[in-house]
Design an enzyme around this catalytic site. Structure first.
Site, mmCIF file in Angstrom:
data_model
loop_
_atom_site.group_PDB
_atom_site.id
_atom_site.type_symbol
_atom_site.label_atom_id
_atom_site.label_comp_id
_atom_site.label_asym_id
_atom_site.label_seq_id
_atom_site.Cartn_x
_atom_site.Cartn_y
_atom_site.Cartn_z
ATOM 1 N N CYS A 170 -15.302 -45.340 -47.750
ATOM 2 C CA CYS A 170 -15.076 -46.767 -47.512
ATOM 3 C C CYS A 170 -14.410 -47.473 -48.685
ATOM 4 C CB CYS A 170 -16.404 -47.449 -47.199
ATOM 5 S SG CYS A 170 -17.400 -46.538 -46.004
ATOM 6 N N HIS A 309 -18.350 -56.033 -49.902
ATOM 7 C CA HIS A 309 -18.323 -54.878 -48.987
ATOM 8 C C HIS A 309 -19.123 -55.228 -47.734
ATOM 9 C CE1 HIS A 309 -17.530 -50.796 -47.898
ATOM 10 N NE2 HIS A 309 -18.809 -50.481 -47.831
ATOM 11 N N GLU A 320 -25.721 -54.496 -53.068
ATOM 12 C CA GLU A 320 -24.495 -55.182 -53.484
ATOM 13 C C GLU A 320 -24.820 -56.544 -54.098
ATOM 14 O OE1 GLU A 320 -19.982 -56.113 -51.930
ATOM 15 O OE2 GLU A 320 -21.544 -55.761 -50.438
ATOM 16 N N LYS A 342 -16.198 -58.292 -42.715
ATOM 17 C CA LYS A 342 -16.608 -57.275 -41.737
ATOM 18 C C LYS A 342 -17.406 -57.905 -40.603
ATOM 19 C CE LYS A 342 -16.724 -53.195 -44.760
ATOM 20 N NZ LYS A 342 -16.333 -53.806 -46.045
ATOM 21 N N HIS A 347 -16.387 -52.557 -39.573
ATOM 22 C CA HIS A 347 -16.113 -51.768 -40.773
ATOM 23 C C HIS A 347 -14.944 -50.822 -40.496
ATOM 24 C CE1 HIS A 347 -16.363 -49.594 -44.359
ATOM 25 N NE2 HIS A 347 -17.666 -49.380 -44.454
ATOM 26 N N PHE A 406 -19.439 -43.976 -49.024
ATOM 27 C CA PHE A 406 -20.285 -42.783 -48.984
ATOM 28 C C PHE A 406 -19.879 -41.855 -50.141
ATOM 29 C CE2 PHE A 406 -21.796 -42.287 -44.269
ATOM 30 C CZ PHE A 406 -22.482 -43.474 -44.383
#
Length: 419
Positions: A170, A309, A320, A342, A347, A406
């Protein structure tokens, strides 16, 4: 690295669930339009065992509308279609013409993808299972491999400079833009088309994410993706592509290009903690943010927008939030305007960072912070200013795009108004 070589954004292009060009995307972004909709596989048999009901799918997209020939369409995967469409938009927007106002050997392409041609992989696996290996398409590999979107762009426009594909889940799009920024600073290119593309909304990807308990199973599109909300239940899969033309400032100025923003900071780190979960202390992610802001020479008196994010998973949003506080300190963190786009697009995986970088540049130019839609019940652990529900007027000096992938990949890039 030559810091005297400033790097600016001179063109942008986008394919997304909320618009397939910059103007449509911008209008939807600031209106808080939800691009998440009921999931459409096209074949009900493929949905067996899939409990996911919504996704951020690209609608009304025809690659021929963006200049792709029938042969190019036939011989490329959909993630390449998206990448080509976004890149060609961005190049046109920039006014760069390879061979005229930029030499082909000084024009590069850094187009990443988290997964690559998964649709092609699925189709050809099914083809082999049903018809044998002798019927696998000879184009299987060159349609599927992750680097091919960038290669197809380079072939299409004659970009003979550096052409690299970054794959960091991502964080892919953000890393591609950040590394392109460094390449131009080094003098490797005068301009680079940078971004990310993804098309992975298919049963096998949804099945994998669903069974990892990462996806929201909510059926109402307006309640499915809820970053920083106490009701959040996971992320929503999206697809699309974003491309930015990064250009050396003097090169852009001398040709009279419109300059949208300056990219002036980039940081990337790794959690080195877990294959899917973020580091709970937020420290590695905070270092990426802090490094990018330090490079950008951010000062406490400047107004800051952070495109988070913000996936809508419990772990991401709390970690975050902690990372932002660690990077900025409590006081500055509470002054920053933060949002997760998002909430509107879902996403976009490897394309997320690129599309969200575009949102940052638009925010700077429009003096508007896009909202986090659906945020009605704030999680007490997520206690910063996430600009809920509606866009906010704000004179933005600095915009930071944050991406966490990830594998523990953390990346942050910073844009500012050109001085």
């Amino acid at each position: 690295m030559n810091k005297d070589r400033r790097v600016v954004v001179t063109g942008m292009g986008v394919i997304s669930p909320i618009g397939n060009n910059i103007e449509d995307f911008k209008a939807a972004l600031f209106a808080g339009k939800c691009g998440i909709s009921p999931l459409d596989f096209g074949d009900e048999r493929d949905a067996d065992g899939i409990n996911v009901k919504v996704a951020g799918q690209v609608r009304d997209f025809n690659p021929a509308d963006f200049g792709l020939t029938p042969q190019e369409i036939r011989k490329t995967d959909k993630f390449s279609h998206f990448a080509l469409a976004a890149a060609l938009q961005a190049l046109k927007d920039s006014g760069l013409v390879p061979g005229e106002n930029v030499s082909g050997d000084m024009l590069g392409v850094y187009m990443g993808s988290g997964i690559g041609g998964l649709d092609t992989f699925v189709r050809q696996t099914k083809n082999m299972t049903e018809n044998g290996g002798g019927r696998v398409s000879p184009m299987f590999i060159p349609m599927m491999i992750g680097n091919i979107a960038g290669a197809n762009i380079a072939i299409k426009v004659g970009a003979q400079g550096p052409c690299l594909t970054h794959v960091s889940a991502c964080a892919t799009g953000t890393n591609a833009i950040g590394e392109a920024f460094y390449a131009i600073q080094r003098g490797d290119a005068e301009a680079i088309i940078a971004g990310g593309s993804e098309s992975a909304i298919n049963p096998i990807a949804l099945g994998g994410f669903q069974n990892a308990r990462a996806l929201s199973l909510e059926e109402d599109p307006l309640k499915a993706c809820l970053p920083f909300d106490a009701r959040r239940k996971g992320f929503v899969m999206g697809e699309g592509a974003g491309a930015l033309v990064l250009e050396e400032y003097e090169h852009a100025r001398l040709r009279g290009a419109k300059i949208l923003a300056e990219i002036c900071g980039y940081g990337n780190t790794c959690d080195a903690y877990h294959v899917t979960a973020p580091s709970p202390d937020g420290k590695p992610a905070s270092r990426a943010i802090a490094k990018a802001l330090k490079q950008a020479e951010f000062s406490s008196g400047e107004s800051l927008y952070i495109n988070a994010h913000g996936t809508g998973t419990h772990l991401n949003d709390t970690c975050e939030t902690l990372a932002i506080k660690l990077a900025l300190g409590e006081d500055l963190a509470r002054k920053a305007a933060i949002s997760s786009t998002k909430s509107m697009t879902g996403h976009l995986l490897g394309a997320a960072g690129a599309v969200e970088a575009i949102a940052c540049v638009l925010a700077i130019n429009e003096s508007l912070v896009p909202p986090t839609i659906g945020l009605e019940q704030r999680d007490p652990e997520c206690d910063l200013d996430y600009v809920p529900l509606q866009a906010r007027q704000m004179n933005i000096d600095i915009a930071l795009s944050n991406s966490l992938g990830f594998g523990g990949h953390n990346a942050a890039i910073v844009f500012r108004k050109v001085k």
